[in-house]
Design a protein around this motif. Structure first.
Motif, PDB file in Angstrom:
ATOM      1  N   ILE A  88     -21.365  -9.362  70.091  1.00  0.00           N
ATOM      2  CA  ILE A  88     -20.592 -10.572  70.403  1.00  0.00           C
ATOM      3  C   ILE A  88     -21.500 -11.788  70.286  1.00  0.00           C
ATOM      4  O   ILE A  88     -22.724 -11.678  70.402  1.00  0.00           O
ATOM      5  N   ALA A 138     -29.111  -6.361  63.886  1.00  0.00           N
ATOM      6  CA  ALA A 138     -29.783  -7.478  64.567  1.00  0.00           C
ATOM      7  C   ALA A 138     -29.234  -8.766  63.945  1.00  0.00           C
ATOM      8  O   ALA A 138     -28.011  -8.911  63.815  1.00  0.00           O
ATOM      9  N   GLY A 184     -27.839 -12.664  57.319  1.00  0.00           N
ATOM     10  CA  GLY A 184     -27.733 -14.107  57.492  1.00  0.00           C
ATOM     11  C   GLY A 184     -26.315 -14.407  57.943  1.00  0.00           C
ATOM     12  O   GLY A 184     -25.581 -13.499  58.337  1.00  0.00           O
TER      13      GLY A 184
HETATM   14  P1  NAI Z   1     -16.717  -9.424  64.500  1.00  0.00           P
HETATM   15  O1  NAI Z   1     -16.420 -10.195  65.734  1.00  0.00           O
HETATM   16  O2  NAI Z   1     -15.948  -9.689  63.262  1.00  0.00           O
HETATM   17  O3  NAI Z   1     -16.612  -7.859  64.815  1.00  0.00           O
HETATM   18  C1  NAI Z   1     -17.207  -7.298  65.945  1.00  0.00           C
HETATM   19  C2  NAI Z   1     -16.440  -6.041  66.344  1.00  0.00           C
HETATM   20  O4  NAI Z   1     -17.120  -5.469  67.482  1.00  0.00           O
HETATM   21  C3  NAI Z   1     -15.002  -6.301  66.772  1.00  0.00           C
HETATM   22  O5  NAI Z   1     -14.126  -5.401  66.125  1.00  0.00           O
HETATM   23  C4  NAI Z   1     -15.020  -6.082  68.276  1.00  0.00           C
HETATM   24  O6  NAI Z   1     -13.799  -5.567  68.792  1.00  0.00           O
HETATM   25  C5  NAI Z   1     -16.140  -5.069  68.417  1.00  0.00           C
HETATM   26  N1  NAI Z   1     -16.715  -5.058  69.759  1.00  0.00           N
HETATM   27  C6  NAI Z   1     -17.102  -6.123  70.510  1.00  0.00           C
HETATM   28  N2  NAI Z   1     -17.522  -5.719  71.722  1.00  0.00           N
HETATM   29  C7  NAI Z   1     -17.408  -4.374  71.733  1.00  0.00           C
HETATM   30  C8  NAI Z   1     -17.672  -3.384  72.712  1.00  0.00           C
HETATM   31  N3  NAI Z   1     -18.134  -3.697  73.929  1.00  0.00           N
HETATM   32  N4  NAI Z   1     -17.451  -2.090  72.396  1.00  0.00           N
HETATM   33  C9  NAI Z   1     -16.963  -1.751  71.168  1.00  0.00           C
HETATM   34  N5  NAI Z   1     -16.686  -2.645  70.210  1.00  0.00           N
HETATM   35  C10 NAI Z   1     -16.899  -3.949  70.492  1.00  0.00           C
HETATM   36  O7  NAI Z   1     -18.275  -9.627  64.264  1.00  0.00           O
HETATM   37  P2  NAI Z   1     -19.223  -9.500  62.969  1.00  0.00           P
HETATM   38  O8  NAI Z   1     -19.517 -10.847  62.480  1.00  0.00           O
HETATM   39  O9  NAI Z   1     -18.713  -8.473  62.048  1.00  0.00           O
HETATM   40  O10 NAI Z   1     -20.545  -8.979  63.681  1.00  0.00           O
HETATM   41  C11 NAI Z   1     -20.986  -7.637  63.651  1.00  0.00           C
HETATM   42  C12 NAI Z   1     -22.440  -7.608  64.062  1.00  0.00           C
HETATM   43  O11 NAI Z   1     -23.203  -8.412  63.161  1.00  0.00           O
HETATM   44  C13 NAI Z   1     -22.687  -8.170  65.467  1.00  0.00           C
HETATM   45  O12 NAI Z   1     -23.692  -7.385  66.091  1.00  0.00           O
HETATM   46  C14 NAI Z   1     -23.219  -9.566  65.181  1.00  0.00           C
HETATM   47  O13 NAI Z   1     -24.032 -10.045  66.207  1.00  0.00           O
HETATM   48  C15 NAI Z   1     -23.997  -9.327  63.902  1.00  0.00           C
HETATM   49  N6  NAI Z   1     -24.250 -10.489  63.065  1.00  0.00           N
HETATM   50  C16 NAI Z   1     -23.216 -11.250  62.590  1.00  0.00           C
HETATM   51  C17 NAI Z   1     -23.489 -12.341  61.796  1.00  0.00           C
HETATM   52  C18 NAI Z   1     -22.401 -13.221  61.264  1.00  0.00           C
HETATM   53  O14 NAI Z   1     -22.710 -14.318  60.752  1.00  0.00           O
HETATM   54  N7  NAI Z   1     -21.133 -12.827  61.312  1.00  0.00           N
HETATM   55  C19 NAI Z   1     -24.871 -12.718  61.428  1.00  0.00           C
HETATM   56  C20 NAI Z   1     -25.870 -11.827  61.952  1.00  0.00           C
HETATM   57  C21 NAI Z   1     -25.555 -10.759  62.746  1.00  0.00           C
END
Ligand code: NAI
Length: 249
Positions: A88, A138, A184
């Motif tokens: 998150i 990460a 990124g």
């Molecule tokens: P997103 O918000 O699109 O997807 C995250 C998913 O994780 C959602 O389906 C949500 O329901 C699930 N989730 C959240 N809390 C949870 C929990 N306690 N238990 C089980 N599932 C849970 O996010 P995104 O962008 O795909 O991010 C994925 C990963 O990538 C995260 O760790 C984020 O920090 C990391 N990240 C994202 C970046 C970006 O620019 N989008 C850049 C660098 C890292």
């Protein structure tokens, strides 16, 4: 022939963004996929789409995490890849002068403690097999000083890098590879929410990306498939950057 033929992957946060793109990529490359997320409705739809299996799991809950990997083993007989990806971004202003201890704790729990719980739960299966690839999400913010004012987020991702390096080194001679994925900025709901709160932030961030754009989730999923596959057989304990050059600009 897919690059993940015969492999079984567990993907947390598989209902959205990077996780969802990776679920689709893994399935396209021949893997059996277990999707773990909080979103039960979406999870079942995605499982149907890719002929995979959905488990409702809160990655901050040790029992849920244990049940998720047990489900994968019972359903498919093995676990080759754990993509510990759920995360998150902070709900409110996360600058060090503003963020409170409850908000801090919440971000550490979801982004860092979850990775500890997932690694701890999956390693016994991989040790028994004598093989496995763990990929922990990460972020680029963990390897550079970015003026993001996201102290709890950045610290949580730094913890993921440190833990991953240590595990990669510790289990290198057991056939288990452990890498961090450092995306990124990626065009996902997480980023869109962040930019909705602070529209100027998107433009500020974009200026620093040498490629001049944000990543699409599929571009990150390609890297995860590589790290999960045998093509990356000599890669472990790395901070694997997929950031369009941002961290070296
Ligand atoms: P997103 O918000 O699109 O997807 C995250 C998913 O994780 C959602 O389906 C949500 O329901 C699930 N989730 C959240 N809390 C949870 C929990 N306690 N238990 C089980 N599932 C849970 O996010 P995104 O962008 O795909 O991010 C994925 C990963 O990538 C995260 O760790 C984020 O920090 C990391 N990240 C994202 C970046 C970006 O620019 N989008 C850049 C660098 C890292």
């Amino acid at each position: 022939m897919g690059k993940l033929d015969g492999k079984v992957g567990v993907i947390t946060g598989g209902c959205s963004g990077i996780g969802l793109a990776t679920v689709r990529k893994f399935a396209a490359e021949g893997a059996k996929v277990v999707i773990a997320d909080l979103d039960e409705v979406r999870g079942k739809e995605i499982a149907d789409e890719v002929d995979g299996s959905f488990v409702r799991a809160d990655v901050t809950d040790a029992d849920d995490v244990a049940a998720m990997f047990a489900h994968a083993k019972e359903t498919y007989g093995r676990i080759d890849i754990a993509f510990n990806n759920a995360g998150i971004s902070p709900a409110d202003d996360d600058s060090i002068l503003k963020t409170g201890i409850d908000a801090w704790d919440r971000v550490q729990n979801v982004n860092l403690t979850s990775v500890y719980l997932c690694c701890k739960a999956v390693l016994p299966y991989m040790l028994e097999q004598g093989s496995g690839s763990i990929i922990n999400t990460a972020s680029f913010v963990a390897v550079m000083g970015a003026a993001t004012s996201q102290i709890s987020y950045t610290a949580s991702k730094g913890g993921v890098l440190a833990m991953t390096r240590e595990l990669g080194v510790q289990f290198a001679r057991k056939g288990i590879r452990v890498n961090s994925l450092c995306p990124g900025p990626v065009n996902t709901p997480l980023l869109q929410e962040l930019f909705a709160k602070d529209p100027e932030r998107a433009a500020r961030r974009l200026v620093h990306v040498p490629m001049g754009r944000f990543a699409e989730p599929e571009e990150i999923a390609n890297a995860v498939a590589f790290l999960g596959s045998d093509e990356s057989s000599f890669i472990t304990a790395t901070d694997f950057l997929v950031d369009g050059g941002l961290s070296n600009a």
